[in-house]
Design a protein around this motif. Structure first.
Motif, PDB file in Angstrom:
ATOM      1  N   ALA A  98     -14.979 115.316  56.129  1.00  0.00           N
ATOM      2  CA  ALA A  98     -13.858 115.977  55.914  1.00  0.00           C
ATOM      3  C   ALA A  98     -14.174 116.720  54.723  1.00  0.00           C
ATOM      4  N   TYR A 100     -11.583 121.846  61.986  1.00  0.00           N
ATOM      5  CA  TYR A 100     -11.744 121.083  63.038  1.00  0.00           C
ATOM      6  C   TYR A 100     -12.868 119.875  62.602  1.00  0.00           C
ATOM      7  N   LEU A 115     -11.097 117.724  60.404  1.00  0.00           N
ATOM      8  CA  LEU A 115      -9.810 116.751  61.135  1.00  0.00           C
ATOM      9  C   LEU A 115     -10.805 115.487  61.587  1.00  0.00           C
ATOM     10  N   CYS A 116     -11.923 115.942  62.257  1.00  0.00           N
ATOM     11  CA  CYS A 116     -12.897 114.870  62.884  1.00  0.00           C
ATOM     12  C   CYS A 116     -13.319 113.924  61.750  1.00  0.00           C
TER      13      CYS A 116
END
Length: 182
Positions: free
Chosen positions: A166, A107, A110-111
């Motif tokens: 990332a 997560y 992805l952010c």
């Protein structure tokens, strides 16, 4: 063993999902999740309901530091990364890892990719609005400075920060996944 650990352990040993336990106690699944994460504690009437569902006394639920034997063989290898890594991680990161395990890293990655994409998009749009020919045409004009200096700086910073986030998320996911298999 603390209250939140006992609730989690007893729920899993009975094979109940958070939704099923929440329905039996009369609360939301989010309330059960918060109890299990130690973010909140059940009210007295909910403690009584929990003790009846689990077949233990309220005293057994509330006594901290003592293992009442109710956990049995619940400590599985899948629970190992949460118990070994999460306490070492600070604040919100530790909460994410306790809740989502190695997926927290995914997560986060992805952010970071989202932030990097916004930075890249800003740079592409800037280059489309102001092509190199534009600067060559006005570059020799006295008093003219190239527009977008701060804009490009912010876009580049977003691109770089997103890339770093990332990469950090991928490293965290791989590390937690690898740690969980040990």
């Amino acid at each position: 063993m603390k209250l939140h650990e006992k609730i989690l352990s007893l729920r899993k040993s009975m094979g109940l999902s958070q939704e099923e336990l929440a329905a039996r106690v009369g609360v939301s699944r989010q309330a059960v999740s918060k109890w299990e994460l130690g973010e909140s504690v059940p009210d007295v009437d909910k403690l009584l309901a929990l003790s009846q569902i689990f077949g233990v006394t309220v005293d057994q639920l509330l006594r901290g530091g003592e293992d009442d034997g109710s956990q049995g063989e619940e400590s599985s290898p899948a629970a190992a990364p949460e118990s070994k890594t999460a306490p070492r991680l600070p604040g919100h990161l530790g909460q994410l890892v306790r809740r989502w395990g190695w997926l927290a890293g995914v997560y986060i990655a992805l952010c970071g990719l989202g932030i990097a994409a916004v930075g890249l998009l800003a740079r592409v749009i800037y280059n489309q609005m102001f092509p190199q020919e534009f600067f060559q045409m006005f570059g020799s004009t006295p008093g003219f400075s190239a527009p977008g200096g701060p804009f490009l700086t912010i876009a580049t910073a977003a691109l770089a920060a997103g890339g770093v986030i990332a990469v950090a998320g991928v490293i965290l996911a791989v590390w937690l996944r690898w740690w969980g298999r040990k």
